[in-house]
Design a protein around this motif. Structure first.
Motif, PDB file in Angstrom:
ATOM      1  N   LYS A  52     -23.086  59.772 -49.595  1.00 45.14           N
ATOM      2  CA  LYS A  52     -24.435  59.674 -49.080  1.00 45.14           C
ATOM      3  C   LYS A  52     -24.390  59.485 -47.564  1.00 45.14           C
ATOM      4  O   LYS A  52     -23.387  59.030 -47.007  1.00 45.14           O
ATOM      5  CB  LYS A  52     -25.182  58.496 -49.713  1.00 45.14           C
ATOM      6  N   ARG A  53     -25.486  59.803 -46.912  1.00 44.98           N
ATOM      7  CA  ARG A  53     -25.581  59.599 -45.471  1.00 44.98           C
ATOM      8  C   ARG A  53     -25.297  58.131 -45.138  1.00 44.98           C
ATOM      9  O   ARG A  53     -25.872  57.223 -45.729  1.00 44.98           O
ATOM     10  CB  ARG A  53     -26.983  59.968 -44.981  1.00 44.98           C
ATOM     11  N   TRP A  73     -30.401  71.942 -51.543  1.00 46.70           N
ATOM     12  CA  TRP A  73     -30.432  70.483 -51.491  1.00 46.70           C
ATOM     13  C   TRP A  73     -30.736  69.859 -52.857  1.00 46.70           C
ATOM     14  O   TRP A  73     -30.582  68.654 -53.038  1.00 46.70           O
ATOM     15  CB  TRP A  73     -31.464  70.018 -50.473  1.00 46.70           C
ATOM     16  N   LYS A 107     -18.714  62.648 -54.155  1.00 44.83           N
ATOM     17  CA  LYS A 107     -20.046  62.751 -53.570  1.00 44.83           C
ATOM     18  C   LYS A 107     -20.257  61.586 -52.605  1.00 44.83           C
ATOM     19  O   LYS A 107     -19.892  60.448 -52.901  1.00 44.83           O
ATOM     20  CB  LYS A 107     -21.125  62.708 -54.652  1.00 44.83           C
ATOM     21  N   PHE A 134     -29.944  64.274 -41.483  1.00 42.94           N
ATOM     22  CA  PHE A 134     -28.622  63.995 -40.933  1.00 42.94           C
ATOM     23  C   PHE A 134     -28.713  62.941 -39.828  1.00 42.94           C
ATOM     24  O   PHE A 134     -29.720  62.847 -39.130  1.00 42.94           O
ATOM     25  CB  PHE A 134     -28.028  65.266 -40.295  1.00 42.94           C
ATOM     26  N   GLY A 181     -24.422  62.943 -43.398  1.00 40.68           N
ATOM     27  CA  GLY A 181     -25.445  63.358 -44.347  1.00 40.68           C
ATOM     28  C   GLY A 181     -24.896  63.368 -45.763  1.00 40.68           C
ATOM     29  O   GLY A 181     -23.695  63.224 -45.981  1.00 40.68           O
ATOM     30  N   ASP A 182     -25.789  63.537 -46.739  1.00 46.50           N
ATOM     31  CA  ASP A 182     -25.371  63.634 -48.134  1.00 46.50           C
ATOM     32  C   ASP A 182     -24.516  64.892 -48.327  1.00 46.50           C
ATOM     33  O   ASP A 182     -24.802  65.938 -47.741  1.00 46.50           O
ATOM     34  CB  ASP A 182     -26.588  63.726 -49.063  1.00 46.50           C
ATOM     35  N   GLY A 183     -23.496  64.787 -49.159  1.00 43.46           N
ATOM     36  CA  GLY A 183     -22.674  65.969 -49.405  1.00 43.46           C
ATOM     37  C   GLY A 183     -21.519  65.690 -50.332  1.00 43.46           C
ATOM     38  O   GLY A 183     -21.463  64.652 -50.992  1.00 43.46           O
ATOM     39  N   ARG A 190     -31.950  67.165 -46.705  1.00 42.16           N
ATOM     40  CA  ARG A 190     -31.524  65.781 -46.566  1.00 42.16           C
ATOM     41  C   ARG A 190     -31.246  65.524 -45.087  1.00 42.16           C
ATOM     42  O   ARG A 190     -30.478  66.235 -44.464  1.00 42.16           O
ATOM     43  CB  ARG A 190     -30.259  65.522 -47.395  1.00 42.16           C
ATOM     44  N   HIS A 249     -22.365  69.941 -46.940  1.00 45.66           N
ATOM     45  CA  HIS A 249     -23.722  69.452 -47.139  1.00 45.66           C
ATOM     46  C   HIS A 249     -24.587  70.651 -47.548  1.00 45.66           C
ATOM     47  O   HIS A 249     -24.891  71.513 -46.720  1.00 45.66           O
ATOM     48  CB  HIS A 249     -24.270  68.837 -45.854  1.00 45.66           C
ATOM     49  N   TYR A 298     -24.306  73.743 -44.340  1.00 42.52           N
ATOM     50  CA  TYR A 298     -23.724  72.836 -43.349  1.00 42.52           C
ATOM     51  C   TYR A 298     -22.388  72.255 -43.814  1.00 42.52           C
ATOM     52  O   TYR A 298     -22.201  71.940 -44.983  1.00 42.52           O
ATOM     53  CB  TYR A 298     -24.688  71.686 -43.049  1.00 42.52           C
ATOM     54  N   THR A 299     -21.476  72.115 -42.847  1.00 42.03           N
ATOM     55  CA  THR A 299     -20.195  71.466 -43.080  1.00 42.03           C
ATOM     56  C   THR A 299     -19.888  70.583 -41.877  1.00 42.03           C
ATOM     57  O   THR A 299     -20.166  70.969 -40.736  1.00 42.03           O
ATOM     58  CB  THR A 299     -19.060  72.497 -43.241  1.00 42.03           C
TER      59      THR A 299
END
Length: 440
Positions: A375-376, A219, A373, A284, A331-333, A282, A352, A356-357
């Motif tokens: 953000k959530r 993260w 990029k 979700f 989520g952020d990713g 981060r 993410h 996580y995907t």
């Protein structure tokens, strides 16, 4: 008989007029019911039954209005999620799923989110009652049969005790293994000269230990963007038996990249936090939209194609929604795919961290590009009805460790830190670990 009739007639005539009217009405109704004989179904008579076989194209009308056709397999995109050197698994690890027990977890809540039948969970728990007492920080791993049934479960009770449950017919056979080696802590340091994987391997870490470091710092850092000369220090606890390392556990890691230090220290709950006890993950969102929509087709890894009779897993959840509804990143990713892709229609995939995907399919319009990029809560697309679809909807998937899980029940990453005694115990541990993570 005549005497009885005269008596009844006399009594009737002596009644007040309203009572005579009411009694007369009831008599008429009673006679009408007695005369009327409805047809009654008698089970001894065989009913006429006619079998009607539907054509494949007629199945469409029997399914949810907004979903993927039930007579077709999962709308898998044409492209797989891009993988790199960091995604490589340990030899022999293929098909193994891992989970660290967290607050509120039970054996059932853990396994069912991966699509394992509750009947398998109940069978296992009824035969092995100790599994009802899972503790925070313990690790479970399991493998499945080709049909998705639970084949083997491994429970790491402690660093010294491991219990394995193998399916044998309708039972699970338990095997206990107690480690007899000595646990010793060691610090391994290195400097990037090439990829992180090759540099960490040169520093003495094995593939499983490298994966643990990547997961702990996922993260905070993009490992693909580390530069030559970046430094790292890793504190490992290794069990040694007969001069060989049997297993290991990551206790802490420090990475210095572009002059900035990043730390991840393991707590008693099996998770990693920074030096102040703040969570590194981060958080979700549960749903990829601003409000919750009707579910037209649920997560079902055992869904059967009614035409072929084969298992055609539904690896996500379908939400029926109007075309043009904003779709949000949960989520952020980083966006890894954003394109039109066969049966999935317009399709977005977001990575993410390294675990996580998320995937979003049948979209009308894409609002992001690969490499971007997010953000959530960011808008990534507008929902639609593209690809193989029976009506306007969003197909949403959540993958963890390259395994599809139920987005509605899966344990989501959360960013809260430690509190109270847990935090004070952790900070005491940090004071012991950090001084050992010295860089050369």
């Amino acid at each position: 008989m005549q005497k009885i009739v005269r008596t009844i007639t006399l009594a009737y005539n002596n009644l007040p007029r309203p009572h005579r009217v009411m009694l007369g009405s009831l008599t008429v109704v009673t006679l009408a019911v007695a005369v009327w004989r409805p047809s009654v179904y008698h089970p001894e008579h065989n009913p006429i039954v006619k079998s009607v076989e539907l054509e494949a194209n007629q199945l469409r009308v029997l399914q949810p209005e907004a979903s993927e056709p039930i007579d077709a397999d999962q709308p898998t995109p044409d492209d797989d999620i891009p993988e790199d050197e960091l995604d490589q698994k340990v030899a022999g690890e293929e098909g193994v799923h891992e989970y660290v027990v967290s607050t509120g977890d039970t054996l059932g809540s853990i396994l069912t989110q991966y699509g394992i039948e509750m009947s398998d969970v109940s069978l296992l728990a009824s035969q092995n009652r100790d599994l009802r007492n899972l503790k925070i920080g313990q690790q479970l791993s399991w493998t499945l049969t080709e049909d998705g049934d639970l084949k083997r479960l491994t429970w790491e009770v402690s660093r010294r005790e491991t219990r394995t449950y193998d399916r044998v017919g309708n039972t699970f056979k338990e095997t206990k293994e107690t480690q007899k080696g000595e646990w010793r802590n060691s610090v391994l340091t290195g400097q990037l000269n090439g990829s992180f994987v090759s540099s960490a391997s040169a520093a003495g870490l094995n593939r499983a230990e490298i994966n643990a470091v990547i997961k702990a710092l996922q993260w905070q850092l993009d490992f693909r963007k580390l530069r030559k000369g970046d430094q790292f220090a890793v504190l490992m606890s290794r069990e040694e038996f007969d001069g060989k390392s049997e297993q290991s556990q990551l206790l802490g890691v420090r990475m210095r990249s572009s002059g900035k230090d990043y730390f991840a220290i393991r707590a008693d709950d099996g998770k990693f936090y920074d030096r102040q006890g703040s969570g590194l993950a981060r958080g979700f969102m549960r749903f990829p939209t601003m409000k919750q929509f009707r579910i037209s087709s649920n997560f079902n890894p055992r869904r059967v194609n009614p035409v072929t009779g084969r298992i055609a897993p539904h690896k996500g959840v379908d939400f029926a929604m109007p075309v043009g509804t904003p779709v949000l990143a949960v989520g952020d990713g980083e966006v890894v795919i954003a394109k039109r892709s066969g049966a999935a229609g317009n399709y977005v995939a977001i990575r993410h961290g390294r675990q996580y995907t998320t995937r979003y399919m049948h979209l009308k319009k894409l609002l992001v590009k690969p490499g971007q990029k997010v953000k959530r809560g960011d808008r990534i697309a507008l929902s639609g009805n593209t690809g193989r679809s029976t009506g306007p909807h969003l197909h949403y998937e959540l993958w963890t460790n390259q395994q599809a899980v139920n987005p509605l029940t899966a344990k989501l990453p959360r960013s809260e830190g430690l509190m109270g005694k847990d935090r004070s115990d952790y900070l005491a541990q940090v004071k012991e670990v950090v001084p050992q993570l010295q860089l050369d």
